[in-house]
Design an enzyme around this catalytic site. Structure first.
Site, PDB file in Angstrom:
ATOM      1  N   CYS A 144       6.865 109.444  39.748  1.00  0.00           N
ATOM      2  CA  CYS A 144       6.878 107.842  40.028  1.00  0.00           C
ATOM      3  C   CYS A 144       7.564 107.104  41.352  1.00  0.00           C
ATOM      4  O   CYS A 144       7.227 106.083  41.601  1.00  0.00           O
ATOM      5  CB  CYS A 144       7.708 106.987  38.602  1.00  0.00           C
ATOM      6  SG  CYS A 144       6.747 107.289  37.285  1.00  0.00           S
TER       7      CYS A 144
HETATM    8  N1  COA Z   1       4.011 101.886  17.695  1.00  0.00           N
HETATM    9  C1  COA Z   1       4.809 101.574  16.450  1.00  0.00           C
HETATM   10  N2  COA Z   1       5.915 102.006  16.486  1.00  0.00           N
HETATM   11  C2  COA Z   1       6.308 103.003  17.263  1.00  0.00           C
HETATM   12  C3  COA Z   1       5.583 103.492  18.276  1.00  0.00           C
HETATM   13  C4  COA Z   1       4.546 102.964  18.507  1.00  0.00           C
HETATM   14  N3  COA Z   1       3.398 103.167  19.260  1.00  0.00           N
HETATM   15  N4  COA Z   1       6.274 104.292  19.238  1.00  0.00           N
HETATM   16  C5  COA Z   1       7.605 104.328  18.397  1.00  0.00           C
HETATM   17  N5  COA Z   1       7.597 103.462  17.240  1.00  0.00           N
HETATM   18  C6  COA Z   1       8.793 103.345  16.595  1.00  0.00           C
HETATM   19  C7  COA Z   1       9.758 104.690  16.265  1.00  0.00           C
HETATM   20  O1  COA Z   1       9.277 105.397  15.231  1.00  0.00           O
HETATM   21  C8  COA Z   1      11.079 104.071  15.999  1.00  0.00           C
HETATM   22  O2  COA Z   1      10.983 103.713  14.471  1.00  0.00           O
HETATM   23  P1  COA Z   1      12.455 104.078  13.756  1.00  0.00           P
HETATM   24  O3  COA Z   1      13.441 103.100  14.341  1.00  0.00           O
HETATM   25  O4  COA Z   1      11.887 103.407  12.216  1.00  0.00           O
HETATM   26  O5  COA Z   1      12.784 105.271  13.891  1.00  0.00           O
HETATM   27  C9  COA Z   1      11.170 102.829  16.662  1.00  0.00           C
HETATM   28  O6  COA Z   1       9.674 102.433  17.073  1.00  0.00           O
HETATM   29  C10 COA Z   1      11.881 102.973  18.106  1.00  0.00           C
HETATM   30  O7  COA Z   1      11.367 104.101  18.687  1.00  0.00           O
HETATM   31  P2  COA Z   1      11.847 104.608  20.115  1.00  0.00           P
HETATM   32  O8  COA Z   1      10.869 105.537  20.801  1.00  0.00           O
HETATM   33  O9  COA Z   1      13.197 104.835  20.201  1.00  0.00           O
HETATM   34  O10 COA Z   1      11.362 103.133  20.912  1.00  0.00           O
HETATM   35  P3  COA Z   1      12.077 102.568  22.111  1.00  0.00           P
HETATM   36  O11 COA Z   1      12.439 100.989  21.716  1.00  0.00           O
HETATM   37  O12 COA Z   1      13.201 103.280  22.681  1.00  0.00           O
HETATM   38  O13 COA Z   1      10.829 102.144  23.113  1.00  0.00           O
HETATM   39  C11 COA Z   1      10.146 103.622  24.965  1.00  0.00           C
HETATM   40  C12 COA Z   1      10.444 103.511  23.615  1.00  0.00           C
HETATM   41  C13 COA Z   1       9.556 104.799  25.432  1.00  0.00           C
HETATM   42  C14 COA Z   1       9.302 102.507  25.397  1.00  0.00           C
HETATM   43  C15 COA Z   1      11.519 103.246  25.917  1.00  0.00           C
HETATM   44  O14 COA Z   1      12.422 104.129  25.179  1.00  0.00           O
HETATM   45  C16 COA Z   1      11.386 103.143  27.138  1.00  0.00           C
HETATM   46  O15 COA Z   1      10.903 102.265  27.686  1.00  0.00           O
HETATM   47  N6  COA Z   1      11.996 104.091  27.805  1.00  0.00           N
HETATM   48  C17 COA Z   1      11.958 104.049  29.339  1.00  0.00           C
HETATM   49  C18 COA Z   1      11.205 105.110  29.873  1.00  0.00           C
HETATM   50  C19 COA Z   1       9.972 105.104  30.548  1.00  0.00           C
HETATM   51  O16 COA Z   1       9.468 103.792  30.610  1.00  0.00           O
HETATM   52  N7  COA Z   1       9.564 106.075  31.420  1.00  0.00           N
HETATM   53  C20 COA Z   1       8.359 106.095  31.963  1.00  0.00           C
HETATM   54  C21 COA Z   1       8.511 107.101  33.159  1.00  0.00           C
HETATM   55  S1  COA Z   1       9.492 106.475  34.414  1.00  0.00           S
END
Ligand code: COA
Length: 378
Positions: free
Chosen positions: A161
């Site tokens: 990225c």
């Molecule tokens: N739809 C519905 N629920 C979802 C889901 C989806 N597509 N994906 C995950 N969930 C749920 C999970 O099961 C979890 O549920 P639980 O709390 O009951 O276990 C909850 O949502 C939180 O999941 P999590 O993966 O921990 O979400 P998050 O809030 O951390 O967001 C990202 C996930 C990836 C969006 C976030 O961690 C992020 O943005 N990280 C930065 C990384 C990034 O953007 N990288 C790109 C390359 S630079």
């Protein structure tokens, strides 16, 4: 080319090519949920016996809240949305025809060259700086060079990225050293080809696009341009964002189709580790250049995640950033890897007046991060 000591590099113009098809969160979730239902039906016995966990549904609300993404552009919509395919379907082209990635880059490049009033014959080099390369070789950059009729040299580079800012610094160094006067940096990204559309945690993250940045010596630049005040790059090894796609794929037991041959991440770890790393890097670089955060009109940040950008910009500015201070394109483009910060710069910079300063900043896998401070001229 003869060396002229410390020629100042500038950004003369940028270009953007957007694919014609857009997929909304609702469309994407509908196809994911249909795929998950089929998977659960096909694995009913194992799920009932506790050997497998059922796939749970994705949701529009979660995607928007977790990422700020509302839709994304893709080069092929039908394959991605077909629950039996869940991947872009692009017919392979014969070697005689320009590759899809190079073609996208050429569209963006033509816009940048036109805006700068630059004849391709006066460009000395092309750098294709992108995450999702189409093939090993010949370089896509050489294909772009050939399609545009550029002389000189061209090569590909991949810093995930952060590729665009690494490409800009590389181009700027060619200018600074006198090895080139005009360098075209292109960032074509078919992220959808590397995204696992059957992974609920990440199926919504990426989109496709191409951007171009024309980096030139100040003395040949058009009247209106962007002075590059300083560039800085950083890498720090991490396994938290990986894509094991490569040219030795067949040695893996599951071969090309294995999930680790696509984008995988530990999203929460990425969030926690990359935010402070980038905020500290911006703050250190701006104080080194003597540009206090208050003097920055705008930060064009890498577009990975709205919450990440909110946190980075508030750490740097000391307050919650307005849309003016840190614009987003995530809502319509999603994460477009290397191209994200350049789309934001391209779309949200027309209101800059001479002397206004801004920051282009990228971050991502590696980990990698790059900062490019610019000042509007003309
Ligand atoms: N739809 C519905 N629920 C979802 C889901 C989806 N597509 N994906 C995950 N969930 C749920 C999970 O099961 C979890 O549920 P639980 O709390 O009951 O276990 C909850 O949502 C939180 O999941 P999590 O993966 O921990 O979400 P998050 O809030 O951390 O967001 C990202 C996930 C990836 C969006 C976030 O961690 C992020 O943005 N990280 C930065 C990384 C990034 O953007 N990288 C790109 C390359 S630079």
């Amino acid at each position: 080319m003869e060396s002229t000591a410390l020629t100042r590099p500038v950004i003369s113009a940028t270009g953007l090519w957007t694919p014609p098809h857009s997929i909304s969160n609702a469309e994407l979730v509908q196809s994911y949920n249909a795929w998950a239902d089929t998977w659960n039906r096909e694995n009913e016995a194992e799920i009932k016996s506790g050997l497998m966990e059922p796939k749970t549904h994705s949701s529009v609300e979660f995607i928007e809240k977790a990422s700020g993404i509302k839709s994304r552009y893709v080069v092929n919509k039908d394959g991605v949305l077909d629950p039996d395919i869940m991947a872009p379907r692009l017919p392979e082209r014969p070697n005689e025809q320009i590759s899809i990635l190079a073609e996208m880059a050429v569209h963006a490049a033509r816009e940048a060259l036109k805006k700068a009033g630059r004849d391709p014959k006066d460009v000395n080099a092309v750098i294709c700086a992108a995450s999702n390369m189409q093939r090993a070789y010949p370089a896509m950059a050489i294909e772009v060079q050939d399609a545009l009729g550029i002389e000189g040299f061209a090569f590909d580079m991949n810093v995930a990225c952060s590729s665009a800012t690494f490409g800009i610094q590389t181009a700027a160094d060619f200018i600074r050293s006198g090895n080139a006067k005009s360098v075209l940096v292109v960032n074509p990204e078919i992220c959808s080809g590397h995204l696992n559309f059957t992974d609920r945690d990440s199926h919504f993250i990426f989109g496709d696009v191409a951007t171009a940045v024309l980096v030139e010596a100040e003395d040949i630049a058009p009247k209106q341009h962007w002075k590059i005040l300083g560039t800085k790059l950083k890498t720090q090894f991490s396994n938290n964002i990986r894509n094991n796609f490569g040219f030795l794929n067949r040695t893996a037991p599951e071969g090309v189709g294995a999930p680790d041959k696509l984008f995988v991440q530990e999203g929460r770890k990425v969030f926690k580790e990359v935010v402070p790393m980038v905020a500290e890097m911006i703050t250190a670089h701006s104080s080194e250049l003597g540009i206090p955060a208050g003097e920055l009109k705008r930060m064009w940040l890498h577009q990975a995640n709205a919450n990440m950008n909110r946190l980075i910009s508030s750490k740097v500015l000391g307050h919650e950033a307005s849309d003016e201070e840190s614009p987003t394109v995530l809502d319509t483009y999603a994460n477009t890897s290397s191209a994200g910060s350049i789309i934001a710069f391209h779309k949200h910079s027309d209101d800059f007046r001479a002397g206004d300063k801004g920051l282009i900043c990228s971050f991502g896998a590696g980990y990698s991060a790059g900062t490019v401070f610019v000042e509007k001229v003309g």
